[in-house]
Design a protein around this motif. Structure first.
Motif, mmCIF file in Angstrom:
data_model
loop_
_atom_site.group_PDB
_atom_site.id
_atom_site.type_symbol
_atom_site.label_atom_id
_atom_site.label_comp_id
_atom_site.label_asym_id
_atom_site.label_seq_id
_atom_site.Cartn_x
_atom_site.Cartn_y
_atom_site.Cartn_z
ATOM 1 N N ASN A 220 19.790 30.801 -48.990
ATOM 2 C CA ASN A 220 20.267 29.739 -49.891
ATOM 3 C C ASN A 220 19.322 29.523 -51.064
ATOM 4 O O ASN A 220 19.042 28.390 -51.480
ATOM 5 C CB ASN A 220 20.466 28.433 -49.119
ATOM 6 C CG ASN A 220 21.557 28.547 -48.073
ATOM 7 O OD1 ASN A 220 22.466 29.363 -48.193
ATOM 8 N ND2 ASN A 220 21.465 27.742 -47.027
ATOM 9 N N GLY A 221 18.785 30.629 -51.586
ATOM 10 C CA GLY A 221 17.935 30.563 -52.767
ATOM 11 C C GLY A 221 16.481 30.273 -52.487
ATOM 12 O O GLY A 221 15.657 30.316 -53.418
ATOM 13 N N GLN A 222 16.099 29.997 -51.234
ATOM 14 C CA GLN A 222 14.715 29.704 -50.881
ATOM 15 C C GLN A 222 14.107 30.893 -50.149
ATOM 16 O O GLN A 222 14.664 31.356 -49.148
ATOM 17 C CB GLN A 222 14.638 28.453 -49.990
ATOM 18 C CG GLN A 222 15.221 27.204 -50.629
ATOM 19 C CD GLN A 222 14.453 26.771 -51.860
ATOM 20 O OE1 GLN A 222 13.224 26.841 -51.893
ATOM 21 N NE2 GLN A 222 15.180 26.309 -52.878
ATOM 22 N N LEU A 519 25.997 19.392 -54.669
ATOM 23 C CA LEU A 519 26.476 20.369 -55.646
ATOM 24 C C LEU A 519 26.885 21.630 -54.895
ATOM 25 O O LEU A 519 26.092 22.193 -54.140
ATOM 26 C CB LEU A 519 25.388 20.699 -56.671
ATOM 27 C CG LEU A 519 25.735 21.766 -57.717
ATOM 28 C CD1 LEU A 519 26.828 21.267 -58.654
ATOM 29 C CD2 LEU A 519 24.495 22.165 -58.504
ATOM 30 N N THR A 520 28.120 22.046 -55.071
ATOM 31 C CA THR A 520 28.606 23.268 -54.442
ATOM 32 C C THR A 520 29.252 24.159 -55.489
ATOM 33 O O THR A 520 29.771 23.685 -56.501
ATOM 34 C CB THR A 520 29.632 22.973 -53.331
ATOM 35 O OG1 THR A 520 30.727 22.231 -53.897
ATOM 36 C CG2 THR A 520 29.005 22.178 -52.210
ATOM 37 N N ARG A 543 24.467 23.849 -65.389
ATOM 38 C CA ARG A 543 23.782 24.991 -65.992
ATOM 39 C C ARG A 543 23.944 26.185 -65.065
ATOM 40 O O ARG A 543 23.667 26.102 -63.861
ATOM 41 C CB ARG A 543 22.304 24.666 -66.217
ATOM 42 C CG ARG A 543 22.093 23.401 -67.046
ATOM 43 C CD ARG A 543 20.617 23.104 -67.252
ATOM 44 N NE ARG A 543 19.893 22.964 -65.995
ATOM 45 C CZ ARG A 543 19.874 21.853 -65.273
ATOM 46 N NH1 ARG A 543 20.577 20.787 -65.668
ATOM 47 N NH2 ARG A 543 19.182 21.792 -64.157
ATOM 48 N N ILE A 544 24.346 27.310 -65.644
ATOM 49 C CA ILE A 544 24.681 28.500 -64.852
ATOM 50 C C ILE A 544 23.877 29.687 -65.362
ATOM 51 O O ILE A 544 23.732 29.868 -66.575
ATOM 52 C CB ILE A 544 26.191 28.796 -64.933
ATOM 53 C CG1 ILE A 544 26.995 27.603 -64.396
ATOM 54 C CG2 ILE A 544 26.536 30.072 -64.168
ATOM 55 C CD1 ILE A 544 28.478 27.720 -64.646
ATOM 56 N N ASP A 582 18.799 17.558 -60.315
ATOM 57 C CA ASP A 582 17.810 18.145 -59.414
ATOM 58 C C ASP A 582 18.441 19.049 -58.365
ATOM 59 O O ASP A 582 17.728 19.607 -57.520
ATOM 60 C CB ASP A 582 17.015 17.036 -58.708
ATOM 61 C CG ASP A 582 16.209 16.187 -59.687
ATOM 62 O OD1 ASP A 582 15.829 16.737 -60.742
ATOM 63 O OD2 ASP A 582 15.983 15.001 -59.398
ATOM 64 N N LEU A 583 19.757 19.191 -58.387
ATOM 65 C CA LEU A 583 20.451 19.960 -57.364
ATOM 66 C C LEU A 583 20.719 21.376 -57.851
ATOM 67 O O LEU A 583 20.974 21.606 -59.035
ATOM 68 C CB LEU A 583 21.770 19.285 -56.992
ATOM 69 C CG LEU A 583 21.672 17.857 -56.431
ATOM 70 C CD1 LEU A 583 23.057 17.323 -56.148
ATOM 71 C CD2 LEU A 583 20.817 17.835 -55.169
ATOM 72 N N THR A 584 20.667 22.311 -56.934
ATOM 73 C CA THR A 584 20.981 23.709 -57.237
ATOM 74 C C THR A 584 21.928 24.251 -56.178
ATOM 75 O O THR A 584 21.997 23.742 -55.055
ATOM 76 C CB THR A 584 19.707 24.579 -57.275
ATOM 77 O OG1 THR A 584 19.051 24.510 -55.995
ATOM 78 C CG2 THR A 584 18.755 24.114 -58.365
#
Length: 690
Positions: A220-222, A519-520, A543-544, A582-584
């Motif tokens: 999940n991006g981490q 955010l999904t 932002r993408i 602050d969400l990604t």
């Protein structure tokens, strides 16, 4: 001039036969017996027959048809690597110019892999494009086809192609390209949340390279680990699934010097996280009408393991019944609230009051359990406002509101607050949009003072009815009425008690779908969809970052209270990074690990069998490491003649034509025919009259 002879009889064939056959027999008998005038009689019969058959000379004006040449241009994403696009554009322009010199060719240019459909961008399907381009053309008019591609074509026929004309391939890219890629060999579709999941992967190098390489593992991006892998070998991998729902496991290897591209240096696996059964402890202070409502709800949920205790015999009850005659189960307070308290995902106190069943110290343990991430729900009744309220225990530090001592016994319709209309626990409850709501009434509200957290429902006199709060790492909910069972019984039409109770319980247990700020992002086909769940009035634009690193901005529009969403068509297959505040979030658009990105090295080998089977050829546009393309010459060929040479490619011409006009010249028409017929008959009469 195309002259031909045709017959257009004046009578039908049966009538002609009935008329001429007897006459022919009489003429034959005359010849057999050598009668006088038999030859002239036969000549007259022949003249009559010709007149009736009406012979005609036809002069056809025909226009030669053109042969159809299909030029199939590969516009898939692998063609964007390096200078392949420039090579392709130059080859298409040069090929059009050369083919334009030949008037006998009709050129059809088809670009494949450019569609917005994800299925068409997943693979390079040039033969499907070729079939579509020539579907309306007779085989005799097909001159041939030229494919301009990097050679990575995924629908090459296994045997001889069903294509009866020369097929030529012009390969973009360069010889001896070098590339590495990583892929998953075994990637389970589901995994238990918080449990290790076994997977395997492999790093592949096209130049036969071996040795170790570092592989970065992200969930999940981490980033969660850096593994040491050996090129070409299947490597084990173990990851822990962090949350329920969709999880993205990503493998990344560094780009090597001289490597063709790093677009396939990452591999993606989508794993749906499944929670093991949630453990819920329900403690009822005493039997009451609403107790079974909670029990039935939790027992009906297959994902919940319920432990339920009801305090039927408080310590102060003394009726003289011998202990050995009691059939009640002793309340295992130490086991539940000391030894195993951390094994529960949610603790519910249903109309519970402090009556020395729990030692006072245990309330402190419960408050500590909440502070460290546990979940607590207070379903309050009149006991909460009484002298034995649990608000007078060490549990008070975890409670979102202290009782005022009031019990408002007054009919009311439960209503959503302004905050509750946006909160995911209460948003969109069935019947809430009406005024008053299309629900049955309740008749009791417990008063509290200065509530903390979020008041999402209100009761009588606009008093707080449902309060949700965060305490440390945990969560607390408080339902300030014991009348929810009226909805379950259908009083005055009932209400959405199952939906409400279940949402409250799952919010307390931190279900991602019920987070206030969430955010999904998801990919549907080649569309990126973004959904923002928020308590604010305007979260701003999303932002993408595309898989190639290009930044984009997506405006989010309000779709319902607390929900902002947006979508956009995208052109790249891969992993998109989405941010808002602050969400990604991460979203993969298009098929996972599509063949289009599996092997991106340009090659002649995949198309060579098909081109040779049709008498065509395959050749590179650029020799060595140069940049100038070398297009072969175009040579029209006929029939089964050879269709390829060292520096030329052949395309067949057709003999097909279309009829424009026809000129008719009757041989026995007009005075000429009449004169010949009269001459023949007159000669016969003259000879027989002597």
């Amino acid at each position: 001039m195309n002259w031909s002879l045709a017959f257009e009889p004046l009578l039908s064939w049966p009538l002609l036969a009935a008329m001429l056959v007897p006459l022919a027999l009489l003429a034959a008998v005359g010849l057999w017996f050598r009668q006088r005038g038999a030859v002239l009689r036969l000549v007259a019969l022949a003249a009559l027959a010709l007149a009736l058959f009406n012979p005609v000379f036809l002069d056809e004006d025909r226009e030669a048809l053109k042969s159809v040449v299909a030029v199939i241009v590969d516009r898939s994403q692998s063609q964007d690597i390096g200078d392949r696009t420039a090579q392709t554009d130059a080859a298409v322009a040069g090929l059009k110019e050369r083919l334009a010199r030949f008037k006998q060719f009709d050129v059809r240019v088809v670009e494949a892999g450019k569609s917005g459909a994800a299925e068409e961008r997943t693979e390079t399907r040039l033969f499907s494009a070729l079939d579509g381009a020539l579907r309306d053309v007779p085989p005799s008019r097909v001159a041939g086809a030229v494919m301009i591609t990097d050679g990575e074509v995924h629908d090459v026929p296994a045997g001889r192609p069903e294509f009866n004309a020369p097929l030529h391939a012009l390969i973009t890219g360069h010889e001896n390209e070098k590339d590495r890629r990583v892929r998953f060999d075994k990637a389970p579709r589901f995994g238990l949340v918080g449990k290790p999941l076994d997977m395997t992967y492999r790093v592949i190098a096209t130049d036969g390279q071996t040795g170790p390489v570092d592989v970065r593992v992200s969930v999940n991006g981490q980033q969660v680990a850096v593994e040491r892998a050996f090129i070409g070998q299947e490597m084990p991998l173990q990851v822990t699934i962090p949350s329920a729902g969709r999880n993205i496991v990503e493998l990344t290897i560094p780009k090597e010097d001289g490597e063709l591209t790093d677009i396939n240096n990452r591999a993606i696996a989508l794993v749906d996280g499944i929670r093991e059964n949630l453990r819920v402890l329900l403690v009822s202070g005493e039997p009451h009408a609403g107790e079974r409502t909670w029990r039935n709800l939790l027992k009906s949920d297959a994902s919940v393991d319920l432990v339920h205790f009801t305090i039927l015999r408080p310590p102060e009850k003394q009726d003289g019944t011998p202990i050995n005659e009691l059939s009640l189960i002793a309340f295992p307070t130490r086991e539940l609230f000391v030894d195993k308290i951390n094994q529960f995902d949610l603790i519910i106190f249903d109309r519970y009051q402090h009556r020395d069943v729990l030692p006072i110290l245990y309330y402190d343990y419960i408050a500590e359990y909440v502070e460290k991430g546990g979940a607590l729900l207070i379903a309050a009744g009149p006991e909460y406002a009484g002298p034995s309220t649990i608000a007078r225990t060490p549990l008070m530090s975890a409670l979102p509101g202290m009782p005022t001592g009031e019990v408002i016994d007054k009919a009311f319709y439960p209503r959503l607050t302004e905050l509750g209309q946006r909160h995911p626990v209460t948003r969109g409850l069935e019947g809430s949009e009406a005024s008053p709501p299309r629900w049955g009434r309740w008749f009791r509200t417990i008063g509290i003072d200065r509530p903390e957290g979020e008041v999402v429902m209100k009761g009588a006199e606009d008093r707080p009815l449902l309060v949700l709060d965060r305490k440390g790492q945990g969560r607390v909910g408080m339902l300030l009425s014991d009348q929810g069972w009226l909805w379950a019984r259908g009083f005055e039409g009932g209400g959405p008690h199952v939906q409400l109770y279940r949402r409250v319980a799952h919010w307390l247990m931190k279900e991602p779908e019920l987070e206030e700020e969430r955010l999904t992002a998801d990919g549907r086909g080649m569309t990126l969809e973004v959904r923002r769940q928020t308590m604010s009035d305007d979260p701003g634009a999303a932002r993408i970052i595309t898989p190639s690193g290009k930044p984009l901005t997506l405006t989010l529009q309000k779709s319902e209270p607390g929900i902002f969403s947006g979508s956009m068509e995208v052109g790249e297959i891969g992993l998109y990074q989405v941010a808002n505040g602050d969400l990604t979030a991460l979203a993969h658009v298009g098929p996972i690990n599509a063949p289009e990105f599996g092997d991106v090295v340009s090659t002649e080998s995949k198309l060579k069998p098909a081109t040779e089977a049709t008498g065509g050829s395959v050749r590179r546009l650029v020799a060595g490491t140069g940049s100038d393309i070398a297009l072969p010459s175009i040579v029209p060929v006929r029939g089964q003649a050879e269709a390829a040479g060292r520096d030329w490619i052949g395309l067949r011409t057709t003999d097909d034509s279309v009829l424009k006009a026809v000129s008719r010249v009757p041989l026995f028409g007009g005075f000429l025919g009449l004169g010949l017929l009269l001459l023949a008959l007159g000669s016969m009469w003259y000879r027989e009259g002597r």
